[in-house]
Design a protein around this motif. Structure first.
Motif, PDB file in Angstrom:
ATOM      1  N   ARG A 189      11.511   1.104   3.551  1.00 19.74           N
ATOM      2  CA  ARG A 189      12.516   0.127   3.546  1.00 19.74           C
ATOM      3  C   ARG A 189      13.856   0.726   3.533  1.00 19.74           C
ATOM      4  O   ARG A 189      14.206   1.376   2.685  1.00 19.74           O
ATOM      5  CB  ARG A 189      11.508  -0.670   2.487  1.00 19.74           C
ATOM      6  N   SER A 209       4.780   3.102   1.471  1.00 23.24           N
ATOM      7  CA  SER A 209       5.531   2.464   2.781  1.00 23.24           C
ATOM      8  C   SER A 209       6.879   1.609   1.647  1.00 23.24           C
ATOM      9  O   SER A 209       7.757   2.067   2.253  1.00 23.24           O
ATOM     10  CB  SER A 209       4.425   1.052   3.028  1.00 23.24           C
ATOM     11  N   ASP A 267      -0.501   3.531   0.849  1.00 24.72           N
ATOM     12  CA  ASP A 267       0.059   3.789   1.354  1.00 24.72           C
ATOM     13  C   ASP A 267       1.233   2.727   0.632  1.00 24.72           C
ATOM     14  O   ASP A 267       2.264   2.301   1.373  1.00 24.72           O
ATOM     15  CB  ASP A 267      -0.857   1.946   1.824  1.00 24.72           C
TER      16      ASP A 267
END
Length: 121
Positions: free
Chosen positions: A121, A117, A113
């Motif tokens: 961004r 992730s 994760d």
């Protein structure tokens, strides 16, 4: 008479990911259940987030190593299994690029994760 004409198989992102999974699992001693799970989780993330049509399997002639090349979050990344460290290395650009992360049998779900992730961004 058949209802559907036979369709010739085309190479797709999914084909590349499937062939890579087979290669890594075979090279990672095949019996390591945890590494199988890590490989499948990693490849699931790639299929979920990779730019459509950007994923391909490359065979390194010198080492017979399978390399998965894809674009995630606008970044070109390669994934290759390193038998010495028993991990899948995620690198920026090419297999000579900097290692961004190693996925191995000690990788936690939170690591996936966090790593994926950061790419969006």
């Amino acid at each position: 008479m058949a209802l559907f004409a036979p369709v010739r198989s085309e190479k797709t992102d999914l084909d590349a990911v499937r062939r890579y999974a087979v290669s890594v699992i075979a090279r990672s001693d095949g019996e390591d259940l945890q590494m199988k799970a890590v490989t499948l989780a990693l490849l699931g993330g790639i299929m979920w987030r990779a730019a459509p049509g950007s994923t391909e399997l490359i065979q390194d002639e010198a080492s017979a190593k399978a390399i998965l090349s894809t674009t995630l979050g606008g970044r070109h990344l390669t994934f290759s299994y390193d038998q010495n460290t028993e991990s899948i290395e995620m690198r920026e650009g090419t297999t000579d690029g900097p290692i961004l992360h190693r996925f191995c049998n000690r990788t936690l779900v939170a690591d996936f994760d966090q790593t994926f992730s950061a790419l969006w961004r």
